[in-house]
Design an enzyme around this catalytic site. Structure first.
Site, PDB file in Angstrom:
ATOM      1  N   PHE A 151      27.703  -8.247 -40.828  1.00 11.67           N
ATOM      2  CA  PHE A 151      28.436  -8.342 -39.570  1.00 11.67           C
ATOM      3  C   PHE A 151      29.916  -8.505 -39.888  1.00 11.67           C
ATOM      4  O   PHE A 151      30.310  -9.435 -40.578  1.00 11.67           O
ATOM      5  CB  PHE A 151      27.970  -9.530 -38.714  1.00 11.67           C
ATOM      6  CG  PHE A 151      28.689  -9.577 -37.393  1.00 11.67           C
ATOM      7  CD1 PHE A 151      28.258  -8.813 -36.318  1.00 11.67           C
ATOM      8  CD2 PHE A 151      29.837 -10.345 -37.234  1.00 11.67           C
ATOM      9  CE1 PHE A 151      28.939  -8.828 -35.107  1.00 11.67           C
ATOM     10  CE2 PHE A 151      30.533 -10.361 -36.016  1.00 11.67           C
ATOM     11  CZ  PHE A 151      30.081  -9.599 -34.961  1.00 11.67           C
ATOM     12  N   ASP A 238      34.554 -10.625 -46.777  1.00 11.17           N
ATOM     13  CA  ASP A 238      34.638 -11.115 -45.414  1.00 11.17           C
ATOM     14  C   ASP A 238      34.187 -12.570 -45.417  1.00 11.17           C
ATOM     15  O   ASP A 238      32.995 -12.872 -45.406  1.00 11.17           O
ATOM     16  CB  ASP A 238      33.764 -10.260 -44.489  1.00 11.17           C
ATOM     17  CG  ASP A 238      33.853 -10.719 -43.034  1.00 11.17           C
ATOM     18  OD1 ASP A 238      34.383 -11.825 -42.788  1.00 11.17           O
ATOM     19  OD2 ASP A 238      33.386  -9.972 -42.159  1.00 11.17           O
ATOM     20  N   LYS A 271      37.403 -17.734 -38.255  1.00 10.20           N
ATOM     21  CA  LYS A 271      36.688 -18.786 -37.504  1.00 10.20           C
ATOM     22  C   LYS A 271      37.228 -20.214 -37.689  1.00 10.20           C
ATOM     23  O   LYS A 271      37.796 -20.777 -36.784  1.00 10.20           O
ATOM     24  CB  LYS A 271      35.205 -18.717 -37.824  1.00 10.20           C
ATOM     25  CG  LYS A 271      34.549 -17.486 -37.179  1.00 10.20           C
ATOM     26  CD  LYS A 271      33.045 -17.541 -37.245  1.00 10.20           C
ATOM     27  CE  LYS A 271      32.384 -16.538 -36.331  1.00 10.20           C
ATOM     28  NZ  LYS A 271      32.239 -15.185 -36.887  1.00 10.20           N
TER      29      LYS A 271
HETATM   30  C1  PLP Z   1      32.510 -13.833 -36.570  1.00  5.56           C
HETATM   31  C2  PLP Z   1      32.663 -12.873 -37.672  1.00  5.56           C
HETATM   32  C3  PLP Z   1      33.530 -11.777 -37.570  1.00  5.56           C
HETATM   33  C4  PLP Z   1      34.280 -11.457 -36.303  1.00  5.56           C
HETATM   34  O1  PLP Z   1      35.205 -12.464 -35.994  1.00  5.56           O
HETATM   35  P1  PLP Z   1      35.742 -12.620 -34.480  1.00  5.56           P
HETATM   36  O2  PLP Z   1      36.716 -13.762 -34.583  1.00  5.56           O
HETATM   37  O3  PLP Z   1      34.567 -12.876 -33.615  1.00  5.56           O
HETATM   38  O4  PLP Z   1      36.434 -11.364 -34.120  1.00  5.56           O
HETATM   39  C5  PLP Z   1      33.668 -10.958 -38.667  1.00  5.56           C
HETATM   40  N1  PLP Z   1      32.995 -11.196 -39.815  1.00  5.56           N
HETATM   41  C6  PLP Z   1      32.157 -12.242 -39.944  1.00  5.56           C
HETATM   42  C7  PLP Z   1      31.460 -12.477 -41.236  1.00  5.56           C
HETATM   43  C8  PLP Z   1      31.943 -13.110 -38.874  1.00  5.56           C
HETATM   44  O5  PLP Z   1      31.094 -14.128 -38.995  1.00  5.56           O
END
Ligand code: PLP
Length: 417
Positions: A151, A238, A271
């Site tokens: 994700f 990420d 986050k």
């Molecule tokens: C939540 C998340 C995103 C997206 O971040 P947003 O602030 O919701 O746009 C991207 N990558 C990972 C791994 C996430 O957990």
């Protein structure tokens, strides 16, 4: 609280608010589970006055809990001094944050080449990463590798990296060139690099969050670093969910059991970065990655604004001042050991690191368990049919953790009915 906000917040009960919600907001999330009016520390209160222990922290966001005085003080002070300037101008807090982020992202000394692009969200940090990969690869290297279960966000570029068909299919065609490899399969990774066509970038979450708190197998990140280096591809991590202390180290890839000291080309965070204030960043660590964007090639109106920068600096400051990384490690270990020690037949195990935890269930009753938890005063997330995700504030106490562990058997009994 200002009179305006107090005026909006008071008066209605949950039923009335929920009715107004569905009449006013697009139905992207389904009806809200509760309408919340107040938070303090690890607790939040709903419009009917019920209290909940927040073990999700707004999906791994509120690292300092709710209404932390240092954070609210820094945000108010910055907003009362200088709130927004556009990127035609710079501010001391923005520059200081960029420096701090490069320091924290390197487990060792800060490389001279490290640079930061500030955003408002994780998606935007990953969108910048996709564009960085395109700049690196150009037209002759369109391939970008990601993993099944990944994700990375919902904008078209980030969505192209995201794997879940239900998120992708309504929006096809997506930007091309992305290949999803089987999760944690080293052989498949080697084959992808041996296949014809050069790879521009490999994008990985050290622990897949939305896929159910799934850590990459030991050695995978090290092998990924070797392969990307050998083939001239970027390794982009990420860490939107796993970074900024969530696993007990500043980045999950610093964690000995996760990354074991590799140096990626770029890292995305968001986050937990602003402790609840929207802010994200793409941090490049290598010269090759740091110089790919030329002036005018990427931008943002809000990204790097002083208020968001102040929020992030305050969050980092409190984590350091209160030694919260140590607390994340010890409370996380305490919580995982206590849950794993439960003899309830539905508890199949635990996985994760620090305070990013999945309670593995023996049956696919996570949704019912999360509902039962809410009724019992605990916010958790059914991240998979058979897994509950816990991502509480770093300031969670062992007593608060124990209150959940004590309530868990009854919650699971209800989930099974
Ligand atoms: C939540 C998340 C995103 C997206 O971040 P947003 O602030 O919701 O746009 C991207 N990558 C990972 C791994 C996430 O957990």
């Amino acid at each position: 609280m200002s009179e305006l906000i107090a005026g909006v917040t008071q008066s209605l009960d949950q039923g009335e608010w929920t009715r107004r919600y569905t009449g006013a907001l697009m139905n992207t999330f389904g009806p809200p589970q509760r309408v919340l009016v107040r938070g303090e520390g690890c607790y939040v209160w709903d419009a009917d006055g019920n209290r909940y222990l927040d073990l999700l922290a707004g999906i791994a966001v509120n690292s300092l809990g709710h209404a932390h005085p240092t954070l609210t003080g820094a945000i108010s002070a910055q907003l009362g001094t200088l709130g927004h300037v556009s990127n035609f101008f710079a501010s001391p807090v923005q520059i200081t944050l960029a420096e701090r982020l490069t320091e924290l992202t390197c487990a060792g000394p800060r490389p001279e080449a490290a640079r930061v692009f500030l955003t408002n969200s994780g998606t935007e940090a990953m969108e910048a990463a996709v564009k960085l990969a395109r700049r690196h690869g150009g037209a002759d290297r369109p391939r970008i590798l990601a993993l099944e279960g990944a994700f990375h966000g919902r904008s078209m570029g980030a969505l192209a990296l995201t794997h879940k068909p239900a998120y992708r299919e309504p929006f096809e065609p997506l930007p091309g060139g992305v290949e999803h490899l089987p999760f944690g399969d080293l052989r498949a990774l080697e084959e992808a690099f041996a296949a014809p066509g050069q790879v521009a970038a490999l994008v990985l979450e050290p622990i897949q969050g939305e896929a159910g708190v799934r850590p990459l197998p030991a050695g995978y990140l090290a092998a990924a670093r070797e392969l990307t280096t050998a083939h001239g591809a970027l390794l982009i991590l990420d860490e939107v969910q796993t970074g900024m202390g969530r696993t007990g180290t500043w980045m999950a890839h610093h964690h000995p059991q996760v990354g074991g000291g590799i140096v990626p080309d770029a890292v995305a965070v968001a986050k937990g970065l602003g402790g609840g204030f929207p802010v994200g960043a793409l941090i490049t660590l290598t010269e090759a990655a740091a110089t790919l964007f030329q002036p005018g090639q990427h931008g943002t109106t809000f990204g790097g604004n002083p208020v968001a920068a102040a929020a992030a600096l305050a969050t980092i400051h409190v984590i350091e001042r209160d030694d919260l990384l140590t607390q994340v490690t010890s409370t996380g270990e305490h919580l995982r050991t206590a849950v794993a020690g439960s003899d309830h037949p539905l508890v199949a195990g635990v996985r994760g690191a620090g305070l990013l935890i999945a309670v593995e269930l023996a049956e696919p009753v996570a949704a019912a368990a999360a509902q039962a938890a809410l009724r019992a005063g605990f916010i958790v997330n059914p991240v998979a049919p058979d897994a509950l995700r816990l991502a509480p504030p770093y300031v969670l106490t062992t007593e608060q953790a124990d209150s959940f562990v004590a309530a868990l058997p009854q919650i699971l009994n209800e989930a099974r009915q």
